[in-house]
Write an enzyme that holds these catalytic residues in place. Sequence first.
Site, PDB file in Angstrom:
ATOM      1  N   CYS A  48       1.193  -1.262   0.123  1.00  0.00           N
ATOM      2  CA  CYS A  48       0.121   0.262   0.598  1.00  0.00           C
ATOM      3  C   CYS A  48       0.710   1.011   0.241  1.00  0.00           C
ATOM      4  O   CYS A  48       1.867   0.998   0.315  1.00  0.00           O
ATOM      5  CB  CYS A  48      -1.500  -0.140   1.627  1.00  0.00           C
ATOM      6  SG  CYS A  48      -2.288   1.401   1.371  1.00  0.00           S
ATOM      7  N   CYS A  52       0.320   4.562   7.239  1.00  0.00           N
ATOM      8  CA  CYS A  52      -0.114   4.434   8.183  1.00  0.00           C
ATOM      9  C   CYS A  52       0.908   3.842   9.308  1.00  0.00           C
ATOM     10  O   CYS A  52       1.640   2.456   9.088  1.00  0.00           O
ATOM     11  CB  CYS A  52      -1.320   3.838   8.205  1.00  0.00           C
ATOM     12  SG  CYS A  52      -2.486   4.650   6.783  1.00  0.00           S
ATOM     13  N   CYS A  55       0.810  -0.358  10.308  1.00  0.00           N
ATOM     14  CA  CYS A  55       0.078  -1.378   9.098  1.00  0.00           C
ATOM     15  C   CYS A  55       1.056  -2.384   8.341  1.00  0.00           C
ATOM     16  O   CYS A  55       2.476  -1.625   8.206  1.00  0.00           O
ATOM     17  CB  CYS A  55      -0.608  -0.687   8.450  1.00  0.00           C
ATOM     18  SG  CYS A  55      -1.447  -1.468   7.068  1.00  0.00           S
ATOM     19  N   CYS A  92     -16.272  -9.416   6.208  1.00  0.00           N
ATOM     20  CA  CYS A  92     -15.729  -7.631   5.603  1.00  0.00           C
ATOM     21  C   CYS A  92     -14.126  -8.128   4.917  1.00  0.00           C
ATOM     22  O   CYS A  92     -13.886  -9.088   5.217  1.00  0.00           O
ATOM     23  CB  CYS A  92     -15.394  -7.108   6.670  1.00  0.00           C
ATOM     24  SG  CYS A  92     -14.270  -6.040   6.617  1.00  0.00           S
ATOM     25  N   CYS A 125     -19.354  -6.177   4.140  1.00  0.00           N
ATOM     26  CA  CYS A 125     -19.010  -4.827   4.205  1.00  0.00           C
ATOM     27  C   CYS A 125     -17.384  -4.858   3.342  1.00  0.00           C
ATOM     28  O   CYS A 125     -16.757  -5.898   3.299  1.00  0.00           O
ATOM     29  CB  CYS A 125     -18.107  -5.497   5.528  1.00  0.00           C
ATOM     30  SG  CYS A 125     -18.120  -3.680   5.870  1.00  0.00           S
ATOM     31  N   CYS A 185     -19.391   1.618   8.555  1.00  0.00           N
ATOM     32  CA  CYS A 185     -18.798   1.069  10.177  1.00  0.00           C
ATOM     33  C   CYS A 185     -17.487   1.768  10.100  1.00  0.00           C
ATOM     34  O   CYS A 185     -16.383   2.441   9.441  1.00  0.00           O
ATOM     35  CB  CYS A 185     -18.493  -0.495   9.569  1.00  0.00           C
ATOM     36  SG  CYS A 185     -17.229  -0.954  10.885  1.00  0.00           S
ATOM     37  N   ARG A 257     -17.777  -3.181  18.331  1.00  0.00           N
ATOM     38  CA  ARG A 257     -16.844  -4.942  17.650  1.00  0.00           C
ATOM     39  C   ARG A 257     -15.099  -4.574  18.959  1.00  0.00           C
ATOM     40  O   ARG A 257     -14.531  -3.873  18.253  1.00  0.00           O
ATOM     41  CB  ARG A 257     -16.656  -4.897  16.326  1.00  0.00           C
ATOM     42  CG  ARG A 257     -17.961  -4.357  15.398  1.00  0.00           C
ATOM     43  CD  ARG A 257     -17.792  -4.849  13.816  1.00  0.00           C
ATOM     44  NE  ARG A 257     -18.958  -4.175  13.069  1.00  0.00           N
ATOM     45  CZ  ARG A 257     -20.309  -5.013  13.352  1.00  0.00           C
ATOM     46  NH1 ARG A 257     -19.866  -6.520  13.549  1.00  0.00           N
ATOM     47  NH2 ARG A 257     -21.336  -5.319  12.289  1.00  0.00           N
TER      48      ARG A 257
END
Length: 319
Positions: A48, A52, A55, A92, A125, A185, A257
């Site tokens: 990616c 972040c 991550c 998801c 999702c 979400c 969650r």
Amino acid sequence: MHTLESLAEIYHRPLFDLLTSSRAVFVEHWPENEVQLCTLLSVKTGGCSEDCGYCAQSAHYQTGLRKEALMTVEDVLPVARRAKENGSTRFCMGAAWKGVRAGDGKFESMLETVREVGKLGMEVCVTLGQLGDEEARQLKDAGLTAYNHNIDTSPEHYPNIVSTHTFQNRLDTIASVQKAGLSVCCGGIIGMGESEDDRLKMLSVLCSFDPLPESVPINCLTPIPGTPLADVPPVDVFELVRLIATTRIALPGAKVRLSAGRDRLSREAQALCLFAGANSIFYGDRLLTASNPGVDDDKNLLNLLGLAPQPPRPTACFA
Ligand code: SAM
Ligand code: DTB
Ligand code: SF4
């Protein structure tokens, strides 16, 4: 409307007073003693462009993760069918992308996957990064239930964690998701060097959404070797429980969650989180890239606590 001050008043009550209040709100809105089981699948892993700091999938850090290309609908469907057989009512799919564009082949492929998975009768999702009004509308038309896009922390702490996009970019994506009539979400991560006030500021942003988020994942940082946050110490479990209880009181109708980091929590700690207001877990031994408790351990825990997996709700199905 909850401000930092009103949330702090709730959060800092003596723990048992806080739990008594959150339990009362919880039982009033969710009387069934049920936990929603959700299955996660990483449909495009690693590489990616974003930085972040938590991550495993960022190309900016050497995390040792093996990149995997976008899965096709044929790859995904058997996994989704198994998830349904195992009792999950929500599926998801996550992709390690900065975002998606209408017309792009990869986005078209995701739309096809959403269409087919939607026919299985679970809530569907996806979390694909940033999008605009058109992409959100197309996902809605394909039968998507909800879009996951976390704000992750307070607006003030966000720039310490990510530099390749802004907190406002996150809010803009969420606005497009809302505009399309999809459920939002949205939650965050604790244990990234933030203060307790940062967590409550994050919660006050969630409380300002219109409509309110349908689902609020609370992740505990899973420290990933190679990332800037690899050595941040874990959060005290009572801080996690306080945040869950405060979230339950502030957002009574949301699915709260208990997400990443469960495999570092004892059964007793998880039980306290489920008592305080969490009513959903990710089910299956892998999250996106990180590990999660095994299904047998989770079945056992729910049995011991007298909690049942939430059955599919006809209104939530798009079949
Ligand atoms: N690229 C998309 C995005 O950023 O929204 C979707 C994938 S991203 C992996 C989804 C969410 O997983 C993040 O917003 C974050 O809350 C959570 N997450 C990622 N890595 C994590 C970690 N190491 N520990 C805890 N939560 C994590
Ligand atoms: C969310 O808030 N937590 C899930 C889901 N949304 C997509 C993802 C957790 C990821 C944990 C780290 C990993 O597996 O790499
Ligand atoms: Fe990871 Fe998503 Fe950030 Fe990419 S945008 S580095 S997948 S959290």
